[in-house]
Structure formats: C-alpha cells, structure tokens
Design a protein around this motif. Sequence first.
Motif, PDB file in Angstrom:
ATOM      1  N   GLY A  77       0.829  -1.206   0.000  1.00 36.40           N
ATOM      2  CA  GLY A  77       0.000   0.000   0.000  1.00 36.40           C
ATOM      3  C   GLY A  77       0.859   1.250   0.000  1.00 36.40           C
ATOM      4  O   GLY A  77       2.002   1.257   0.508  1.00 36.40           O
ATOM      5  N   ALA A  78       0.307   2.323  -0.548  1.00 31.33           N
ATOM      6  CA  ALA A  78       1.034   3.598  -0.594  1.00 31.33           C
ATOM      7  C   ALA A  78       1.319   4.098   0.814  1.00 31.33           C
ATOM      8  O   ALA A  78       2.309   4.785   1.051  1.00 31.33           O
ATOM      9  N   LYS A  79       0.458   3.743   1.760  1.00 30.57           N
ATOM     10  CA  LYS A  79       0.684   4.174   3.148  1.00 30.57           C
ATOM     11  C   LYS A  79       2.030   3.628   3.638  1.00 30.57           C
ATOM     12  O   LYS A  79       2.812   4.337   4.253  1.00 30.57           O
ATOM     13  N   HIS A  80       2.300   2.381   3.340  1.00 27.54           N
ATOM     14  CA  HIS A  80       3.559   1.793   3.792  1.00 27.54           C
ATOM     15  C   HIS A  80       4.758   2.325   3.007  1.00 27.54           C
ATOM     16  O   HIS A  80       5.874   2.356   3.532  1.00 27.54           O
TER      17      HIS A  80
ATOM     18  N   TYR B 225      -3.682  18.398   5.303  1.00 25.20           N
ATOM     19  CA  TYR B 225      -2.979  17.194   4.866  1.00 25.20           C
ATOM     20  C   TYR B 225      -3.727  15.951   5.324  1.00 25.20           C
ATOM     21  O   TYR B 225      -4.524  15.996   6.254  1.00 25.20           O
ATOM     22  N   TRP B 226      -3.419  14.854   4.679  1.00 24.96           N
ATOM     23  CA  TRP B 226      -4.019  13.560   5.052  1.00 24.96           C
ATOM     24  C   TRP B 226      -3.524  13.169   6.442  1.00 24.96           C
ATOM     25  O   TRP B 226      -2.327  13.223   6.718  1.00 24.96           O
ATOM     26  N   VAL B 227      -4.463  12.740   7.271  1.00 28.72           N
ATOM     27  CA  VAL B 227      -4.234  12.527   8.704  1.00 28.72           C
ATOM     28  C   VAL B 227      -2.981  11.716   9.042  1.00 28.72           C
ATOM     29  O   VAL B 227      -2.317  11.978  10.049  1.00 28.72           O
TER      30      VAL B 227
ATOM     31  N   SER C 278      -5.088  16.566  -3.838  1.00 25.99           N
ATOM     32  CA  SER C 278      -4.938  16.454  -2.392  1.00 25.99           C
ATOM     33  C   SER C 278      -6.110  15.750  -1.699  1.00 25.99           C
ATOM     34  O   SER C 278      -7.272  15.947  -2.030  1.00 25.99           O
ATOM     35  N   ASN C 279      -5.740  14.967  -0.724  1.00 27.43           N
ATOM     36  CA  ASN C 279      -6.664  14.481   0.281  1.00 27.43           C
ATOM     37  C   ASN C 279      -6.347  15.308   1.524  1.00 27.43           C
ATOM     38  O   ASN C 279      -5.208  15.256   2.001  1.00 27.43           O
ATOM     39  N   PRO C 280      -7.210  16.128   2.058  1.00 28.40           N
ATOM     40  CA  PRO C 280      -8.662  16.137   1.898  1.00 28.40           C
ATOM     41  C   PRO C 280      -9.234  17.222   0.966  1.00 28.40           C
ATOM     42  O   PRO C 280     -10.438  17.255   0.785  1.00 28.40           O
TER      43      PRO C 280
ATOM     44  N   ALA D 111       6.589  13.113  -2.997  1.00 26.15           N
ATOM     45  CA  ALA D 111       5.447  13.568  -3.800  1.00 26.15           C
ATOM     46  C   ALA D 111       4.414  12.451  -3.805  1.00 26.15           C
ATOM     47  O   ALA D 111       4.617  11.416  -4.452  1.00 26.15           O
ATOM     48  N   ASP D 112       3.346  12.645  -3.050  1.00 29.55           N
ATOM     49  CA  ASP D 112       2.305  11.612  -2.954  1.00 29.55           C
ATOM     50  C   ASP D 112       1.322  11.840  -4.103  1.00 29.55           C
ATOM     51  O   ASP D 112       0.443  12.694  -4.034  1.00 29.55           O
ATOM     52  N   ASP D 113       1.504  11.034  -5.162  1.00 34.69           N
ATOM     53  CA  ASP D 113       0.707  11.190  -6.390  1.00 34.69           C
ATOM     54  C   ASP D 113      -0.395  10.137  -6.489  1.00 34.69           C
ATOM     55  O   ASP D 113      -0.850   9.817  -7.593  1.00 34.69           O
ATOM     56  N   ILE D 114      -0.845   9.626  -5.357  1.00 35.80           N
ATOM     57  CA  ILE D 114      -1.781   8.485  -5.363  1.00 35.80           C
ATOM     58  C   ILE D 114      -3.084   8.775  -6.130  1.00 35.80           C
ATOM     59  O   ILE D 114      -3.712   7.874  -6.658  1.00 35.80           O
ATOM     60  N   TYR D 115      -3.464  10.063  -6.204  1.00 36.92           N
ATOM     61  CA  TYR D 115      -4.712  10.392  -6.926  1.00 36.92           C
ATOM     62  C   TYR D 115      -4.436  10.912  -8.343  1.00 36.92           C
ATOM     63  O   TYR D 115      -5.291  11.588  -8.935  1.00 36.92           O
ATOM     64  N   SER D 116      -3.277  10.599  -8.908  1.00 37.74           N
ATOM     65  CA  SER D 116      -2.882  11.182 -10.199  1.00 37.74           C
ATOM     66  C   SER D 116      -3.859  10.884 -11.341  1.00 37.74           C
ATOM     67  O   SER D 116      -3.953  11.668 -12.284  1.00 37.74           O
TER      68      SER D 116
ATOM     69  N   VAL E 209      -2.004   1.269  -6.626  1.00 40.62           N
ATOM     70  CA  VAL E 209      -3.194   0.827  -7.368  1.00 40.62           C
ATOM     71  C   VAL E 209      -4.492   1.028  -6.590  1.00 40.62           C
ATOM     72  O   VAL E 209      -5.575   0.853  -7.154  1.00 40.62           O
ATOM     73  N   SER E 210      -4.405   1.392  -5.299  1.00 39.56           N
ATOM     74  CA  SER E 210      -5.615   1.422  -4.450  1.00 39.56           C
ATOM     75  C   SER E 210      -6.740   2.272  -5.021  1.00 39.56           C
ATOM     76  O   SER E 210      -7.879   1.816  -5.125  1.00 39.56           O
ATOM     77  N   LYS E 211      -6.421   3.515  -5.381  1.00 35.34           N
ATOM     78  CA  LYS E 211      -7.476   4.467  -5.742  1.00 35.34           C
ATOM     79  C   LYS E 211      -7.849   4.349  -7.213  1.00 35.34           C
ATOM     80  O   LYS E 211      -9.032   4.305  -7.554  1.00 35.34           O
ATOM     81  N   SER E 212      -6.829   4.293  -8.099  1.00 31.63           N
ATOM     82  CA  SER E 212      -7.114   4.316  -9.535  1.00 31.63           C
ATOM     83  C   SER E 212      -7.816   3.050 -10.006  1.00 31.63           C
ATOM     84  O   SER E 212      -8.621   3.098 -10.931  1.00 31.63           O
TER      85      SER E 212
ATOM     86  N   TRP F  96      -6.164  -4.822  -1.670  1.00 33.89           N
ATOM     87  CA  TRP F  96      -5.077  -5.676  -2.179  1.00 33.89           C
ATOM     88  C   TRP F  96      -3.729  -5.262  -1.618  1.00 33.89           C
ATOM     89  O   TRP F  96      -2.784  -6.028  -1.598  1.00 33.89           O
ATOM     90  N   ARG F  97      -3.614  -3.996  -1.192  1.00 34.60           N
ATOM     91  CA  ARG F  97      -2.444  -3.439  -0.540  1.00 34.60           C
ATOM     92  C   ARG F  97      -1.194  -3.456  -1.421  1.00 34.60           C
ATOM     93  O   ARG F  97      -0.192  -4.107  -1.102  1.00 34.60           O
ATOM     94  N   ILE F  98      -1.247  -2.741  -2.519  1.00 37.41           N
ATOM     95  CA  ILE F  98      -0.046  -2.552  -3.344  1.00 37.41           C
ATOM     96  C   ILE F  98       0.159  -1.051  -3.605  1.00 37.41           C
ATOM     97  O   ILE F  98      -0.707  -0.384  -4.171  1.00 37.41           O
TER      98      ILE F  98
HETATM   99  N1  PMP Z   1      -1.858   8.900   0.344  1.00 36.55           N
HETATM  100  C1  PMP Z   1      -3.050   9.514   0.430  1.00 36.55           C
HETATM  101  C2  PMP Z   1      -3.111  10.983   0.233  1.00 36.55           C
HETATM  102  C3  PMP Z   1      -4.203   8.778   0.711  1.00 36.55           C
HETATM  103  O1  PMP Z   1      -5.375   9.412   0.787  1.00 36.55           O
HETATM  104  C4  PMP Z   1      -4.116   7.398   0.903  1.00 36.55           C
HETATM  105  C5  PMP Z   1      -5.390   6.676   1.234  1.00 36.55           C
HETATM  106  N2  PMP Z   1      -5.384   5.525   1.817  1.00 36.55           N
HETATM  107  C6  PMP Z   1      -2.840   6.799   0.801  1.00 36.55           C
HETATM  108  C7  PMP Z   1      -1.737   7.578   0.531  1.00 36.55           C
HETATM  109  C8  PMP Z   1      -2.610   5.346   1.035  1.00 36.55           C
HETATM  110  O2  PMP Z   1      -3.129   4.520   0.066  1.00 36.55           O
HETATM  111  P1  PMP Z   1      -3.037   2.935   0.199  1.00 36.55           P
HETATM  112  O3  PMP Z   1      -4.428   2.459   0.386  1.00 36.55           O
HETATM  113  O4  PMP Z   1      -2.425   2.461  -1.082  1.00 36.55           O
HETATM  114  O5  PMP Z   1      -2.184   2.617   1.371  1.00 36.55           O
END
Ligand code: PMP
Length: 401
Positions: free
Chosen positions: A103-106, A128-130, A178-180, A206-211, A240-243, A249-251
Amino acid sequence: MVQELKPISKIASKVQASTTLTIDAMFKEMKLNGIDVVGFGAGEPDFPTPDRIKDAAITAIFKNKTKYTPASGLPKLKKAVCYRFKQDFDLDYEPNQIVVTSGAKHVLYTALQVLCDYHDEVIIGAPYWVSYSEMVRQAGAIPVLCEAGEEHHFKIEPAALEAVITDKTKVFMMNSPSNPTGMVYTKEELAAIAEVCCRHNLYVIADDIYSNLIYDGLEFYSLAQFGEDMKNRTIVVNGVSKSYAMTGWRIGYAACNPYLAKMMSNYLSHSISNPCSVSQYAAIEALTGPQNDIEEMRKAFELRRNHLVERMNRIDGVSCLKPQGAFYVMMNMKSFIGKTMYGHVIESDEDFAQLFLEKGLVATVPCTSFAAPGYIRWSYATSMEEIDKGLDRLEAFIKNA
Ligand code: PMP
Ligand code: GLU
C-alpha cells in the motif's frame, strides 16, 4: 501477583488512531447492526476491482505464485511500474529505482523511516491527510506545517514554504490532487515549489496516489517532472488502491534514485519481507492491461463531484469549493460554531460530525485531524443515490436542529 510493567516506547505511546479508519470502522459496525447510516467517511472507491485484475490474481493462485518474492517486489511488477510512469507522466525510471510495498501508506512510512533522523524537520503542506504527521513522528522526526487556507484554494505558496524552512528541514511532503481538499496544483505552481526545494536541498516526497483522478480536463503534473535535480531528490509515491479500486489488495510503490530505492528495499527486507505475491500479480495486470476501466470510474467520480458540490452550495449554512481531483469535498461549517444543535453547543467540526452521525445518520470526517478546523470532509466515492440521501439528511439535520 502481576507486576507493573515498564512504560512502552515514548514514540508509540503518542501515536493516535487514524481518524479516517476509526470513522470507517464505526460506520461499518453501525451498518452491520442494521442502522441505516450513510457513509462518506473513508476514501475508498465503491466500484469493484475490474474483472481482468481479479482473473489475473486467480490465475496466479492456481499457478502457485504463492511464495516469497523479492522484498521490494517482483521484477515484472517493477517493469510494469516503469512502463506506467513512462506512459502516464513521461518519466524514465529503471526497475532498480522502484520499490513496491503493501500500500502507498507503507511506502510513505518506509520513505520517512529511511530519510529521517531524530529531530529532523519534515514540512507538510496542510490541510494534509491525517497519517502524514503521525508517520513523521513515528520516524522520530518533527512535523512542521505549511498551511494554506480556503482563500488560497488550500494550496501552499512558495513563499509560505520558504518561510518554514530551517537548517533542520530534511523533507518536504506534498500531495496533489490532495486528500482532503481535492485541489490540484498547476504546472507553474509546482515549478515554483520545485525551485524552492532544490535551492534548499530538501528531499521531497510527492504523494501522487490520486494522479488518475483529475477533472475538468486538467492535466496532472508530478514534482519529479521538474528537472533532473528535482527528480533525483524526489520519492514519487503512487499505487493501485485508488485508480483501480484495489484498496484491499495493498499494493503501493515508489520511484526514486537507485540509492534511496536500495535503502528502502533493505529496510523492507527486515520488516514486511514482501507485499502479498498474489496482489503483485493482480497489480501487473492493473498497470499493463487496458486502461479504459479506470477512465470509466474517473468519469463517474466527476459526475458525482458536480452533483455534490452543486447541491451542497444550495444548502443554507454550509459551502464548499469545487475540487478538481481525488474524491473529497471539504464542507465549510464554520457558521454553526457557537450555535446550539439538538441541545449541544457546537464548538468544533468534531462536535458537528459526531452529532451528524448520531442524529443525522451520516458518517463524515471532521477536518481538525487534517489541520483544517471548521471543515467536514465528504468522500464521494459512493453512489449518486447515497450522495442524494446524505444531502437530504444534511438538509433535515440542519432544519430540525
Ligand atoms: N496517500 C493519500 C493521500 C491517501 O489518501 C491514501 C489513502 N489511503 C494513501 C496515501 C494510502 O493509500 P493505500 O491504500 O495504497 O495505502
Ligand atoms: N486514505 C483514505 C482516507 O483518507 C483511506 C483511509 C486511510 O487509509 O486513511 O479516507
């Protein structure tokens, strides 16, 4: 007799539970208990993972791809990640620059562990994201906020960034879309931020998870696209989580210079060993297969955003900006602060969200935990019917207070 134990780690004892995940758990439990609650809490696409991706995972299981893999991911998946970076952002990376984890979090967590020493300062663009500030603290470092208000469309300006840089600053973290806030930085805005980061020799995450989730025909830019020096100092985070609607699946993955990738990989080899092998095969299909399914989801999010923003701004007492990306809307609820609702004085967005859940049966996230008091985050990764139900309830909640 049970002896009193020594205190646990100072760092761990200060970690707060994630507000987003706590609210999501509350929402899911209320639902399980038969309560008719509507959820706008966690940012999790409501779409199922596309069939082609699920099929790839099933095939991997039956082909016994169920063993350990290299710590930072399968070579084939790293190649697939390089392919997407080239296709989507015209960024050139080699497989030895890619790190895949759970996951991007990790990825973010690992990047901070690798970059930070105790007492280093990490600048976070706020709201910023919590999880950002907690992850920085978990690395023993100090979160320093660079804030931007609604009047600046929640986007930080280069001068504001420069004003919080000290000789202890090591890293700058930012997230666009950005989240949120859902805000998307333009090419010019990012170029100016990149110039400051290079001049002060900062690492950049650079957190591009929502690109992939961008609306109104806007184009996405990553901070890594602003020259070789910028690319070399930037750890780009995506996944891959959001797109691809693959949150469970946690990648997630990072692209960065080969030295940082090696250090992150070493770190991972002693912590998680490798992300789930089956999920990695699913991610290869996600990244290399036909991309039209993600475009369908993007279009659906755009329609939902239009509807939610338009209706929300017609409700007395609340308002919101029109976000251009991700799937979040920040509702300004400041007009209710100090007012009495259902016998309670509303002192904060947290009081409002709590009461809205109890009396209105709608789960949302108060933005104090995103460093934006006075706002409530709605995730519109849910159906149009649920969006209307939530807004109907907001109207009734306000009217009957
Ligand atoms: N970055 C941001 C800004 C997010 O909102 C999230 C949401 N979970 C993540 C990273 C982590 O994504 P993932 O589910 O792939 O861990
Ligand atoms: N990132 C999503 C959110 O902000 C998912 C939950 C989480 O990991 O925080 O709601």
